[in-house]
Design an enzyme around this catalytic site. Structure first.
Site, PDB file in Angstrom:
ATOM      1  N   TYR A 158      40.243  39.910  40.586  1.00  0.00           N
ATOM      2  CA  TYR A 158      40.838  39.875  41.644  1.00  0.00           C
ATOM      3  C   TYR A 158      40.654  41.030  41.846  1.00  0.00           C
ATOM      4  CZ  TYR A 158      45.465  39.922  44.954  1.00  0.00           C
ATOM      5  OH  TYR A 158      46.494  40.345  45.185  1.00  0.00           O
ATOM      6  N   LYS A 162      39.889  43.763  44.386  1.00  0.00           N
ATOM      7  CA  LYS A 162      40.817  44.825  45.043  1.00  0.00           C
ATOM      8  C   LYS A 162      40.671  46.504  45.143  1.00  0.00           C
ATOM      9  CE  LYS A 162      43.017  42.136  47.013  1.00  0.00           C
ATOM     10  NZ  LYS A 162      43.174  41.184  48.733  1.00  0.00           N
TER      11      LYS A 162
END
Ligand code: NAP
Length: 250
Positions: A158, A162
């Site tokens: 993640y 991101k």
């Protein structure tokens, strides 16, 4: 608060992915309140349809997997067929598959990169192509996370996605700025949504201790910042990354 209701998006069409619930739904509500026609794109057709009915007005729900180029093209085509233009796109859809690297599977890594990073790229590519051909330009808003700024334990997939969204946002902003298309990103901190609801009490307490404002954020507080980036209030901003974190990891 559902927006300032000043007609800031009057006459515009906004597409928001992953907007059947959570932050995306809050953005859809605020944008509709500002006069935007709204297209909700989400994995589950009935959830997208339900969300569109809850908001009402000129709002429709469309089934869309953001990691699928054909679905993204269909989402854009549906928006144009229904409302005549695409003025704002919020690439918001997201998933988490948290695990330490010892336990994270290759599929968990690939799924998160695919939905967040590839999904945002597909959306940005398709919407900017349409916006370049419109005389009125457009605004693309990419949902990053504070996890992409600092890196969070258990989120190698993640955090990578991101952080990648930040690079993508800046590169795209340089490519399409000449046509009046602005591309910006938001990095929320800990926001109360279905994605974060199941958090263990001890982990929540540790996170709260890091937040100068001392509380979890509300989805509407991210939506207000998205409204600012979508509207002409931010007309001279592109390639920017706005943190909405209560001061966490500033
Ligand atoms: P959420 O409540 O889980 O909502 C995400 C929505 O996206 C769900 O409706 C989900 O559908 C949908 N979705 C998942 N995969 C999709 C796909 N491939 N195509 C289309 N839609 C898909 O999450 P949220 O907390 O509102 O998060 C929204 C965004 O903010 C995400 O990008 C997230 O990473 C980011 N963010 C959230 C926080 C936070 O604290 N909540 C913090 C920083 C950043 P299903 O329910 O059917 O999977």
């Amino acid at each position: 608060m559902k927006g300032v209701n000043m007609g800031l998006l009057e006459g515009r069409t906004s597409i928001i992915t992953g907007a059947a619930q959570g932050i995306g739904f809050a953005i859809a509500e605020v944008f509709a309140g500002e006069g935007s026609r709204v297209v909700i794109g989400d994995l589950d057709a009935s959830a997208a349809d339900r969300a569109s009915k809850m908001i009402g007005g000129s709002t429709i729900g469309v089934r869309c997997d953001v990691a699928d180029a054909g679905d993204i093209d269909a989402l854009i085509t549906t928006a144009i067929a229904s409302f005549g233009s695409v003025d704002v796109l919020v690439n918001n859809a997201g998933i988490t598959r948290d695990a330490t690297m010892r336990k994270m599977t290759e599929a968990q890594f690939d799924d998160v990169i695919s939905v967040h990073l590839k999904g945002t790229w597909l959306g940005t590519r398709a919407a900017s192509a349409v916006m370049r051909d419109q005389d009125s330009g457009g605004s693309i808003i990419n949902m990053s996370s504070i996890s992409g700024k600092v890196g969070l334990l258990g989120q190698t997939n993640y955090s990578a996605a991101k952080a990648g969204i930040v690079g993508l946002t800046k590169a795209a902003a340089k490519e399409v700025g000449f046509a009046g298309v602005r591309v910006n990103a938001i990095q929320p901190g800990l926001i109360r949504t279905p994605m974060t609801e199941g958090m263990r009490d001890d982990i929540l307490a540790a996170r709260l201790a890091e937040i100068p404002l001392g509380r979890v954020g509300d989805p509407s507080e991210v939506a207000q910042v998205a409204l600012f980036l979508a509207s002409d209030m931010s007309s001279y901003m592109t390639g920017a990354v706005l943190e909405v974190t209560g001061g966490r990891h500033m």
